[in-house]
Write a protein that holds these residues in place. Structure first.
Motif, PDB file in Angstrom:
ATOM      1  N   HIS A 126       0.857  -1.192   0.000  1.00 15.72           N
ATOM      2  CA  HIS A 126       0.000   0.000   0.000  1.00 15.72           C
ATOM      3  C   HIS A 126       0.887   1.234   0.000  1.00 15.72           C
ATOM      4  O   HIS A 126       2.114   1.125   0.128  1.00 15.72           O
ATOM      5  CB  HIS A 126      -0.966  -0.004   1.205  1.00 15.72           C
ATOM      6  N   SER A 136       0.680   3.526   2.219  1.00 15.61           N
ATOM      7  CA  SER A 136       0.768   4.042   3.593  1.00 15.61           C
ATOM      8  C   SER A 136       2.199   4.236   4.133  1.00 15.61           C
ATOM      9  O   SER A 136       2.407   5.144   4.946  1.00 15.61           O
ATOM     10  CB  SER A 136      -0.059   3.175   4.534  1.00 15.61           C
ATOM     11  N   ARG A 163       0.125  -6.720  -4.682  1.00 13.45           N
ATOM     12  CA  ARG A 163      -0.363  -7.822  -3.849  1.00 13.45           C
ATOM     13  C   ARG A 163      -0.551  -9.042  -4.724  1.00 13.45           C
ATOM     14  O   ARG A 163      -0.937  -8.924  -5.883  1.00 13.45           O
ATOM     15  CB  ARG A 163      -1.695  -7.465  -3.170  1.00 13.45           C
ATOM     16  N   GLN A 195      -2.599   3.254  -5.951  1.00 17.56           N
ATOM     17  CA  GLN A 195      -3.305   3.895  -4.844  1.00 17.56           C
ATOM     18  C   GLN A 195      -2.892   5.358  -4.759  1.00 17.56           C
ATOM     19  O   GLN A 195      -1.832   5.753  -5.252  1.00 17.56           O
ATOM     20  CB  GLN A 195      -2.915   3.238  -3.502  1.00 17.56           C
ATOM     21  N   GLU A 213      -2.536   7.833  -1.475  1.00 12.19           N
ATOM     22  CA  GLU A 213      -2.614   7.989  -0.037  1.00 12.19           C
ATOM     23  C   GLU A 213      -2.829   9.465   0.268  1.00 12.19           C
ATOM     24  O   GLU A 213      -2.301  10.316  -0.441  1.00 12.19           O
ATOM     25  CB  GLU A 213      -1.263   7.537   0.569  1.00 12.19           C
ATOM     26  N   GLY A 239     -10.399   3.273   2.212  1.00 16.97           N
ATOM     27  CA  GLY A 239     -10.185   3.082   3.639  1.00 16.97           C
ATOM     28  C   GLY A 239      -9.584   4.353   4.207  1.00 16.97           C
ATOM     29  O   GLY A 239      -8.826   5.043   3.542  1.00 16.97           O
ATOM     30  N   SER A 240      -9.952   4.658   5.464  1.00 21.28           N
ATOM     31  CA  SER A 240      -9.443   5.900   6.041  1.00 21.28           C
ATOM     32  C   SER A 240      -9.581   5.847   7.554  1.00 21.28           C
ATOM     33  O   SER A 240     -10.044   4.850   8.122  1.00 21.28           O
ATOM     34  CB  SER A 240     -10.232   7.091   5.494  1.00 21.28           C
ATOM     35  N   PHE A 288      -6.081   8.544   4.415  1.00 22.92           N
ATOM     36  CA  PHE A 288      -6.967   7.694   3.614  1.00 22.92           C
ATOM     37  C   PHE A 288      -6.170   7.076   2.485  1.00 22.92           C
ATOM     38  O   PHE A 288      -5.083   7.560   2.126  1.00 22.92           O
ATOM     39  CB  PHE A 288      -8.162   8.485   3.066  1.00 22.92           C
ATOM     40  N   GLY A 289      -6.679   5.976   1.953  1.00 20.41           N
ATOM     41  CA  GLY A 289      -6.032   5.304   0.824  1.00 20.41           C
ATOM     42  C   GLY A 289      -7.103   4.907  -0.177  1.00 20.41           C
ATOM     43  O   GLY A 289      -8.060   4.218   0.172  1.00 20.41           O
TER      44      GLY A 289
HETATM   45  N1  PHE Z   1      -3.517   1.273   3.387  1.00 19.54           N
HETATM   46  C1  PHE Z   1      -4.898   0.859   3.387  1.00 19.54           C
HETATM   47  C2  PHE Z   1      -5.076  -0.204   2.302  1.00 19.54           C
HETATM   48  O1  PHE Z   1      -4.311  -0.405   1.487  1.00 19.54           O
HETATM   49  C3  PHE Z   1      -5.835   1.979   3.117  1.00 19.54           C
HETATM   50  C4  PHE Z   1      -5.796   3.016   4.186  1.00 19.54           C
HETATM   51  C5  PHE Z   1      -4.949   4.104   4.069  1.00 19.54           C
HETATM   52  C6  PHE Z   1      -6.621   2.921   5.295  1.00 19.54           C
HETATM   53  C7  PHE Z   1      -4.921   5.075   5.051  1.00 19.54           C
HETATM   54  C8  PHE Z   1      -6.601   3.874   6.279  1.00 19.54           C
HETATM   55  C9  PHE Z   1      -5.776   4.939   6.155  1.00 19.54           C
HETATM   56  O2  PHE Z   1      -5.975  -0.903   2.177  1.00 19.54           O
END
Ligand code: PHE
Length: 346
Positions: free
Chosen positions: A169, A171, A195, A208, A210, A287-288, A311-312
């Motif tokens: 991700h 992140s 993945r 993604q 972020e 997701g966040s 968030f992502g």
């Molecule tokens: N990194 C998470 C994912 O790949 C997404 C996410 C990012 C969730 C930042 C919360 C905060 O699924």
């Protein structure tokens, strides 16, 4: 003989006829060339009168040859232009033209939307240390959440003592940026992630973006406003209804999964409206959550001073939604017919 030569030149009907006459007169064995040779055997007195005369002959014939050749060539060109027609109104054959890939286009659009909101763009490595990808995001070695990611590992040891991997991700860019710059922050981090997964809606490589905001007094309301604002700008409609669902990510607390409402028309998903309305549904978008204080701490900041949200979003999923595409795998086949079908290149 001069007059005869000139008459014949005048009557010559083609460039090759002219050339034949030229050789007869001016060629090595031509009659004017023969005359030139007689000069050598003359007395000086004779030569004084004969030389200019013969030179004059030669010049007249040479000029006449050139003039006739030019005239014939011009006439031939005229004739050819008269018979050859060129239809300038015909459409030119299409030459294949490249265009920006939908995924790149969406990433550019998102960068622009977030730039208007004051977000800077940051990047991180795709080959990542598992400390940044997992540990610093509150997923220690033994954490069960690591199993949620089908991770591609390298055999090499990472500088942190763990292993190198293809980031699962974007992140880890949160951690890298907090460590490098401290607070406050307002950034997005677009990029490729990996993945071990493959079906119509999953490819082993995908994209993604972020988002991370770190400041003082940041709360969930800021997150919701930011997501609504960017989604309305991206989908170019005010009719965006979001549903925030409690969820779990180790690196956010609380965690929120965000769904967007869509309508089903003729079997197609059209964005807009509440997913709870008749003939509507909810689609998971991103997701966040509020950045977990342990992540802020491990990134070198004081969590009592700094808070934030993150968030992502799956970029490919956004592109599919915006352009009505239904198979994620086609994004990476490089088939220009598929791209053309959706209006990208032709
Ligand atoms: N990194 C998470 C994912 O790949 C997404 C996410 C990012 C969730 C930042 C919360 C905060 O699924």
């Amino acid at each position: 003989q001069v007059e005869e030569t000139l008459t014949r030149l005048h009557a010559a009907g083609s460039v090759s006829d002219v050339e034949a006459i030229r050789v007869e007169a001016l060629g090595k064995q031509g009659w004017i060339s023969q005359l030139m040779k007689t000069l050598g055997k003359m007395t000086p007195e004779e030569r004084q009168t004969e030389a200019p005369r013969i030179q004059g002959l030669r010049a007249r014939v040479a000029d006449a040859v050139e003039a006739r050749k030019a005239a014939l060539e011009a006439a031939e060109l005229e004739a050819r232009l008269a018979t050859e027609t060129l239809d300038l109104t015909l459409p030119a054959p299409a030459s294949p033209k490249g265009s920006v890939h939908p995924v790149s286009q969406v990433m550019d659009e998102l960068a622009e939307i977030f730039a208007d909101l004051g977000f800077a763009v940051k990047t991180g490595p795709e080959i990542e240390d598992d400390w940044y990808n997992f540990t610093a995001l509150n997923m220690p070695e033994s954490h069960p959440a690591r199993a949620m990611h089908d991770t591609f590992y390298f055999p090499d040891d990472a500088p942190s003592g763990g292993r190198m991997l293809l980031r699962t991700h974007t992140s880890p860019v949160q951690v890298r940026t907090m460590m490098a710059e401290g607070g406050p922050l307002r950034i997005i981090a677009p990029g490729r992630v990996y993945r071990s997964d493959s079906d119509a809606t999953h490819t082993p490589m995908f994209h993604q973006i972020e988002g991370l905001v770190i400041d003082k007094g940041i709360h969930l309301g800021h997150l919701k406003w930011t997501l609504e604002t960017f989604l309305k700008a991206f989908f170019e409609t005010e009719d965006i209804v979001l549903r925030l669902r409690p969820s779990y990510f180790p690196f956010t607390e609380p965690s929120v999964e965000v769904d967007v409402g869509f309508a089903i028309e003729n079997g197609k998903r059209i964005l807009g409206g509440s997913g709870d309305a008749p003939d509507h549904g909810w689609m998971e978008l991103l997701g966040s959550g509020m950045v977990n204080r342990r992540v802020i701490e491990m990134s070198g900041l004081d969590p009592d001073e700094w808070q934030g949200f993150a968030f992502g979003v799956g970029v490919d999923r956004l592109a599919m939604l915006k352009y009505g595409m239904d198979d994620l795998r086609a994004f990476f086949d490089g088939d220009t017919r598929w791209l053309a079908h959706y209006g990208f290149s032709h």
